[in-house]
Enzyme design. Structure first.
Site, PDB file in Angstrom:
ATOM      1  N   ASP A 192       4.513   3.963  16.879  1.00  8.79           N
ATOM      2  CA  ASP A 192       5.927   3.817  16.558  1.00  8.79           C
ATOM      3  C   ASP A 192       6.128   2.365  16.176  1.00  8.79           C
ATOM      4  OD1 ASP A 192       8.445   5.123  16.193  1.00  8.79           O
ATOM      5  OD2 ASP A 192       9.226   3.859  17.787  1.00  8.79           O
ATOM      6  N   LYS A 212      -3.470  -7.117   4.107  1.00 12.00           N
ATOM      7  CA  LYS A 212      -2.566  -6.475   5.049  1.00 12.00           C
ATOM      8  C   LYS A 212      -3.317  -5.927   6.255  1.00 12.00           C
ATOM      9  CE  LYS A 212       0.983  -2.902   5.529  1.00 12.00           C
ATOM     10  NZ  LYS A 212       1.646  -1.737   4.941  1.00 12.00           N
ATOM     11  N   ASN A 230       3.578  10.657   9.084  1.00  8.68           N
ATOM     12  CA  ASN A 230       3.841   9.694   8.017  1.00  8.68           C
ATOM     13  C   ASN A 230       2.540   9.462   7.245  1.00  8.68           C
ATOM     14  OD1 ASN A 230       3.971   7.053   6.692  1.00  8.68           O
ATOM     15  ND2 ASN A 230       5.939   6.800   7.722  1.00  8.68           N
ATOM     16  N   GLY A 262       7.421   2.222   3.103  1.00  7.75           N
ATOM     17  CA  GLY A 262       8.547   1.769   3.920  1.00  7.75           C
ATOM     18  C   GLY A 262       9.176   0.486   3.391  1.00  7.75           C
TER      19      GLY A 262
END
Length: 210
Positions: free
Chosen positions: A77, A185, A17, A163
């Site tokens: 994950d 963030k 990703n 996402g």
């Protein structure tokens, strides 16, 4: 592409990703590590995410990519859990609208699922599990977890992140992760919180200077 620091310990960022690669690279830049990417190893066997939890999937990936490359491997994950959907999409966050779906398609499905849900009950959380595998102890990767609580907006807002970021407003803020600056963030996200513990572990195990 992660940064390369010659003569530093190597760490494989074990994800395909690109958004996660960028985020993890930024979060790890304070450590003197030689970061490697899966793109440098095009012939590696892809790891199926068959686990029932974030930690299980992260462990599968870290263990396999560590074994295939002989490098320390850090696998992520993570996903979004929405209270009104019984915790969905959860571990299926990346496949919520199908295996080949785009981020926009996944966001659209989530908003459709929540279309009849009042704004006051759109509580959600981002959850991250990081697994760190080392060649000497493949069977027992270290697990680091992080959670960021917040709520889902009525529409996508902002162009930062990836996402579900443009749909998620973290507690204490009025802007989505898609609107907030990267610097914010990187301090409050689920991935940042999980990685803070992982960085301490790496410093201790590899004798790194902060």
């Amino acid at each position: 592409m992660p940064a390369i620091i010659s003569d530093a310990p190597a760490l494989l960022i074990a994800t395909n990703n690109s958004g996660k690669v960028r985020e993890l690279t930024g979060l790890l830049q304070s450590l003197p590590l030689r970061l490697r990417s899966l793109s440098e190893f095009p012939h590696l066997a892809e790891v199926a995410e068959t686990g029932a939890t974030f930690a299980e999937n992260a462990t599968l990936k870290a263990r396999s990519y560590c074994a295939q490359t002989g490098l320390w491997a850090l696998a992520d994950d993570s996903g979004l859990e929405v209270d009104a959907l019984g915790g969905a999409p959860g571990v299926f966050s990346a496949r919520y609208a199908g295996a080949e779906a785009t981020d926009e398609m996944r966001r659209a499905r989530l908003l459709t699922e929540l279309a009849q849900t009042d704004d006051s009950v759109r509580r959600a959380r981002f959850v991250c599990a990081l697994a760190l595998a080392r060649p000497e102890t493949l069977t027992a990767p270290e697990i680091f977890s992080g959670v960021c609580a917040g709520r889902i907006t009525l529409r996508a807002r902002g162009r930062h992140g990836f996402g579900y970021d443009p749909l998620f407003v973290p507690d204490g803020y009025e802007q989505t992760f898609g609107e907030l600056a990267d610097e914010i963030k990187q301090n409050i996200s689920h991935r940042a919180r999980a990685l803070a513990a992982a960085k301490d572990y790496l410093r201790n195990q590899l004798g790194l200077q902060a």
